[in-house]
Enzyme design. Structure first.
Site, PDB file in Angstrom:
ATOM      1  N   HIS A 170     -12.817  29.310 -46.642  1.00  0.00           N
ATOM      2  CA  HIS A 170     -14.191  29.729 -46.922  1.00  0.00           C
ATOM      3  C   HIS A 170     -15.112  28.575 -46.515  1.00  0.00           C
ATOM      4  O   HIS A 170     -14.731  27.404 -46.635  1.00  0.00           O
ATOM      5  CB  HIS A 170     -14.409  29.968 -48.425  1.00  0.00           C
ATOM      6  N   CYS A 266     -16.917  27.168 -56.015  1.00  0.00           N
ATOM      7  CA  CYS A 266     -16.416  28.558 -56.035  1.00  0.00           C
ATOM      8  C   CYS A 266     -16.599  29.208 -57.389  1.00  0.00           C
ATOM      9  O   CYS A 266     -16.662  30.434 -57.486  1.00  0.00           O
ATOM     10  CB  CYS A 266     -14.922  28.628 -55.752  1.00  0.00           C
TER      11      CYS A 266
END
Ligand code: ARG
Length: 274
Positions: A170, A266
């Site tokens: 990511h 996150c």
């Protein structure tokens, strides 16, 4: 004295957090290896650090969605417009309706990506803090086809970056725009062309390329709240380097979440993106 900022974050308590499937390299060997009591302590410490500096809101965790703690992946938000994620893997697609409900119930305008356009929200799309620009990663979880939808919805200039290292799957695992326009990132996570794009758009005195050892501790997965940069762990070079740029590094162990391939950033989603 810790300074309170106007920032607002969304977090999800780790009630059902676990590694119960493998969808990224960090999860290998960690099936059912989470110490949930420790995860709760670590999550709470991060929550407290953020509550001292910002406002934190919560979404109800759901059984069967162990990765829902990673709220960064809920979608992309700017103003009242929330673009719901389309998760690449079916295991995380169960989260989509819960996030859609949370944002709809609170008066946000919820937009859906077309079914065939995987896009994992603020995990892969980060607003620049000094230019009207959105950095978006593709290659692992999100597809480049998402660019058009995002530009249409927000009227923002989207800069696509290609990720090439599976460990940094990511954008927020290897790239973090800081307030004031500085950037920390791990260049080898990007293909050569994307590295050039970053170098062209961000002048060298604003860029801080971090060491592999720090990248592997997810030092780029940082929550930048005011002058604080909250991370799982970072080496001396990182702490001193950011100190010189005027930031204070706050370290808080998140080992249980690292086993699922996530860390500080996150676990949060900015709700006050202007
Ligand atoms: N296990 C989760 C996944 O693979 C971790 C997500 C981490 N989130 C992030 N924004 N990097 O999807």
């Amino acid at each position: 004295m810790i300074k309170k900022t106007p920032h607002v974050y969304l977090m999800c308590p780790p009630e059902y957090f676990d590694v119960s499937y493998i969808i990224n390299p960090w999860m290998h060997g960690n099936m059912r290896k989470i110490d949930n009591a420790l995860a709760k302590v670590q999550w709470r410490a991060l929550y407290d650090i953020l509550c001292d500096r910002a406002t934190v809101r919560l979404v109800l965790p759901q059984p069967g969605s162990p990765d829902m703690v990673f709220t960064a992946n809920a979608g992309l938000l700017r103003g009242k417009k929330f673009l719901l994620s389309r998760f690449r893997f079916p295991e995380r697609q169960y989260e989509e309706p819960y996030y859609a409900d949370w944002f709809m119930d609170r008066g946000f305008d919820v937009t859906y990506m077309p079914r065939d356009v995987p896009f994992e929200g603020a995990g892969d799309a980060l607003f620049d803090r000094s230019a009207d620009r959105l950095w978006m990663a593709y290659g692992h979880r999100s597809v480049i086809g998402a660019v058009g939808e995002i530009e249409k919805l927000y009227g923002v200039n989207v800069v696509p970056l290609k990720l090439v290292d599976q460990r940094f799957y990511h954008l927020d695992t290897c790239f973090c725009p800081l307030e004031g326009g500085k950037l920390i990132y791990y260049p080898p996570a990007f293909d050569a062309e994307s590295q050039k794009t970053i170098e062209k758009l961000v002048p060298s005195h604003r860029r801080f390329a971090i060491a592999e050892s720090d990248a592997l501790q997810f030092a780029c997965n940082a929550v930048n709240v005011g002058k604080a940069v909250v991370v799982n762990r970072a080496g001396k070079g990182f702490v001193e380097g950011l100190g010189k740029l005027g930031y204070e590094v706050v370290q808080t162990p998140l080992s249980e979440f690292m086993k699922a391939g996530g860390s500080a950033k996150c676990l949060t989603l900015r709700l006050d993106e202007k």
